[in-house]
Design a protein around this motif. Sequence first.
Motif, PDB file in Angstrom:
ATOM      1  N   ALA A  16       3.881   0.821  -0.462  1.00  0.00           N
ATOM      2  CA  ALA A  16       3.675   1.560  -1.709  1.00  0.00           C
ATOM      3  C   ALA A  16       3.492   0.568  -2.849  1.00  0.00           C
ATOM      4  O   ALA A  16       4.249  -0.397  -2.978  1.00  0.00           O
ATOM      5  CB  ALA A  16       4.869   2.470  -1.993  1.00  0.00           C
ATOM      6  N   THR A  17       2.490   0.808  -3.678  1.00  0.00           N
ATOM      7  CA  THR A  17       2.196  -0.121  -4.766  1.00  0.00           C
ATOM      8  C   THR A  17       1.554   0.618  -5.932  1.00  0.00           C
ATOM      9  O   THR A  17       1.011   1.714  -5.766  1.00  0.00           O
ATOM     10  CB  THR A  17       1.247  -1.243  -4.280  1.00  0.00           C
ATOM     11  N   ASN A  18       1.615   0.001  -7.092  1.00  0.00           N
ATOM     12  CA  ASN A  18       0.875   0.525  -8.249  1.00  0.00           C
ATOM     13  C   ASN A  18       0.131  -0.588  -8.970  1.00  0.00           C
ATOM     14  O   ASN A  18      -0.153  -0.505 -10.152  1.00  0.00           O
ATOM     15  CB  ASN A  18       1.815   1.253  -9.225  1.00  0.00           C
ATOM     16  N   ARG A  19      -0.187  -1.664  -8.207  1.00  0.00           N
ATOM     17  CA  ARG A  19      -0.866  -2.814  -8.792  1.00  0.00           C
ATOM     18  C   ARG A  19      -1.614  -3.574  -7.709  1.00  0.00           C
ATOM     19  O   ARG A  19      -1.296  -3.472  -6.519  1.00  0.00           O
ATOM     20  CB  ARG A  19       0.151  -3.742  -9.454  1.00  0.00           C
ATOM     21  N   GLY A  20      -2.586  -4.337  -8.131  1.00  0.00           N
ATOM     22  CA  GLY A  20      -3.302  -5.210  -7.215  1.00  0.00           C
ATOM     23  C   GLY A  20      -2.770  -6.624  -7.333  1.00  0.00           C
ATOM     24  O   GLY A  20      -1.570  -6.843  -7.470  1.00  0.00           O
ATOM     25  N   GLY A  21      -3.676  -7.596  -7.263  1.00  0.00           N
ATOM     26  CA  GLY A  21      -3.276  -8.974  -7.484  1.00  0.00           C
ATOM     27  C   GLY A  21      -3.111  -9.783  -6.219  1.00  0.00           C
ATOM     28  O   GLY A  21      -3.161  -9.255  -5.105  1.00  0.00           O
ATOM     29  N   PRO A  22      -2.886 -11.097  -6.392  1.00  0.00           N
ATOM     30  CA  PRO A  22      -2.817 -12.000  -5.228  1.00  0.00           C
ATOM     31  C   PRO A  22      -1.619 -11.747  -4.330  1.00  0.00           C
ATOM     32  O   PRO A  22      -1.696 -11.988  -3.119  1.00  0.00           O
ATOM     33  CB  PRO A  22      -2.739 -13.395  -5.876  1.00  0.00           C
ATOM     34  N   PHE A  23      -0.490 -11.279  -4.874  1.00  0.00           N
ATOM     35  CA  PHE A  23       0.663 -11.011  -4.015  1.00  0.00           C
ATOM     36  C   PHE A  23       0.359  -9.878  -3.045  1.00  0.00           C
ATOM     37  O   PHE A  23       0.723  -9.930  -1.864  1.00  0.00           O
ATOM     38  CB  PHE A  23       1.897 -10.661  -4.849  1.00  0.00           C
ATOM     39  N   LEU A  24      -0.307  -8.830  -3.539  1.00  0.00           N
ATOM     40  CA  LEU A  24      -0.679  -7.728  -2.659  1.00  0.00           C
ATOM     41  C   LEU A  24      -1.645  -8.203  -1.588  1.00  0.00           C
ATOM     42  O   LEU A  24      -1.521  -7.835  -0.414  1.00  0.00           O
ATOM     43  CB  LEU A  24      -1.290  -6.581  -3.459  1.00  0.00           C
ATOM     44  N   GLU A  26      -1.808 -11.117  -0.311  1.00  0.00           N
ATOM     45  CA  GLU A  26      -1.037 -11.905   0.654  1.00  0.00           C
ATOM     46  C   GLU A  26      -0.215 -10.999   1.569  1.00  0.00           C
ATOM     47  O   GLU A  26      -0.104 -11.256   2.776  1.00  0.00           O
ATOM     48  CB  GLU A  26      -0.127 -12.869  -0.109  1.00  0.00           C
ATOM     49  N   ALA A  27       0.367  -9.948   0.996  1.00  0.00           N
ATOM     50  CA  ALA A  27       1.137  -9.001   1.807  1.00  0.00           C
ATOM     51  C   ALA A  27       0.250  -8.336   2.856  1.00  0.00           C
ATOM     52  O   ALA A  27       0.617  -8.232   4.034  1.00  0.00           O
ATOM     53  CB  ALA A  27       1.782  -7.952   0.898  1.00  0.00           C
ATOM     54  N   LEU A  28      -0.926  -7.879   2.438  1.00  0.00           N
ATOM     55  CA  LEU A  28      -1.850  -7.226   3.364  1.00  0.00           C
ATOM     56  C   LEU A  28      -2.310  -8.190   4.453  1.00  0.00           C
ATOM     57  O   LEU A  28      -2.419  -7.819   5.627  1.00  0.00           O
ATOM     58  CB  LEU A  28      -3.053  -6.686   2.593  1.00  0.00           C
ATOM     59  N   ALA A  29      -2.579  -9.432   4.067  1.00  0.00           N
ATOM     60  CA  ALA A  29      -3.010 -10.427   5.049  1.00  0.00           C
ATOM     61  C   ALA A  29      -1.935 -10.675   6.096  1.00  0.00           C
ATOM     62  O   ALA A  29      -2.241 -10.913   7.272  1.00  0.00           O
ATOM     63  CB  ALA A  29      -3.371 -11.730   4.340  1.00  0.00           C
ATOM     64  N   SER A  30      -0.654 -10.600   5.686  1.00  0.00           N
ATOM     65  CA  SER A  30       0.424 -10.837   6.641  1.00  0.00           C
ATOM     66  C   SER A  30       0.537  -9.697   7.650  1.00  0.00           C
ATOM     67  O   SER A  30       0.992  -9.904   8.777  1.00  0.00           O
ATOM     68  CB  SER A  30       1.756 -11.042   5.906  1.00  0.00           C
ATOM     69  N   ASP A  97       5.886  -9.115  -1.048  1.00  0.00           N
ATOM     70  CA  ASP A  97       6.535  -9.821   0.046  1.00  0.00           C
ATOM     71  C   ASP A  97       5.526 -10.115   1.154  1.00  0.00           C
ATOM     72  O   ASP A  97       4.377  -9.682   1.099  1.00  0.00           O
ATOM     73  CB  ASP A  97       7.705  -9.000   0.598  1.00  0.00           C
ATOM     74  N   ARG A  98       5.970 -10.833   2.172  1.00  0.00           N
ATOM     75  CA  ARG A  98       5.052 -11.157   3.270  1.00  0.00           C
ATOM     76  C   ARG A  98       5.844 -11.338   4.562  1.00  0.00           C
ATOM     77  O   ARG A  98       7.049 -11.600   4.546  1.00  0.00           O
ATOM     78  CB  ARG A  98       4.261 -12.420   2.950  1.00  0.00           C
ATOM     79  N   TRP A  99       5.123 -11.189   5.688  1.00  0.00           N
ATOM     80  CA  TRP A  99       5.737 -11.249   7.005  1.00  0.00           C
ATOM     81  C   TRP A  99       5.209 -12.434   7.809  1.00  0.00           C
ATOM     82  O   TRP A  99       4.046 -12.838   7.676  1.00  0.00           O
ATOM     83  CB  TRP A  99       5.410  -9.972   7.795  1.00  0.00           C
TER      84      TRP A  99
END
Length: 308
Positions: A16-24, A26-30, A97-99
């Motif tokens: 769940a999110t309400n923003r984009g950006g590099p952290f998101l 990175e999370a999706l890539a993980s 966050d990331r996995w």
Amino acid sequence: MPDRAADEPLVSVVLATNRGGPFLAEALASVAAQTYSHVELLVVDDGSPDPTEIQGLVASAGLGTVLRLEPSGVSAARNAGVQRSRGDLLAFLDDDDRWHPDRLRLAVEALVGRPDAVIGYCAMRTIDPAGEQVVAADQRAARDARDVVRGRTGIMLPNLVMRRSAFDAVGGFDPAYRQGEDLDLVLAAATLGPFVFVDAVLVDYRYHPGNTTRAYRDLAAGIRVILRARRSLARSAGRTELDAAYRDRLRANDRFAAWSAARAARADLSDRRFGAAVGHVVWAARFAPTAPVDWARERVRRLVDRER
């Protein structure tokens, strides 16, 4: 992701999110890099100002479905994601966050090996915005529900995988809670069955030092409400063995509140904001008046335990 075996359980990942950006990103890539293949990803856009950015990041990751909602709060957003999911196992990832690539594979193996376990969780370290470690992992195996209640296991939402049946049994996330909703979920699940621990650092929890200085007050107050409510439910259910554990956790929450207030006061003093510093101290004295004595008692207890 590698090919999967036909009998592998499906893991539904809800982000769940309400923003984009590099952290998101990175999370999706993980998630995309997981060595476990039978995964579906549901990204719940909780009223972000730029939905096209989130859609673009999900498309770039190469997996995932975006569910767009009007701003509903993180608990309602996660519940909506679960309702749209199909997996027997549920995992939740925050947008910053990331996995580790083996995070889901090892969780599934642990839960398959322990059919009675309702949650599997792993070790988790804390990183800064640049991705550097700031706090090493300190999670440990839960012996029983009392360990979970006392908070000695280090279970949080990013490092757990939960059976869908358990999620449904506890009613999911309580939308009434804006802070500590993951704690409420874990405490509820602890009454259903054992947890299984994967002793490997597989999650990076990102800490943002730019959080507002008043945030600790809302968090401590929210956790107190949850702990008191869950303690009352445990008593009503005859789970008297959990009463002392809840008492310990409430005291720990008071110590956290006092420590956070002291840290905020020191920061204000260094910036010569004397009135603000006094405000932190006054709040702590009202919220947790016995915390200093309790902290000293806990410190002595730990020193004695080390010498044994």
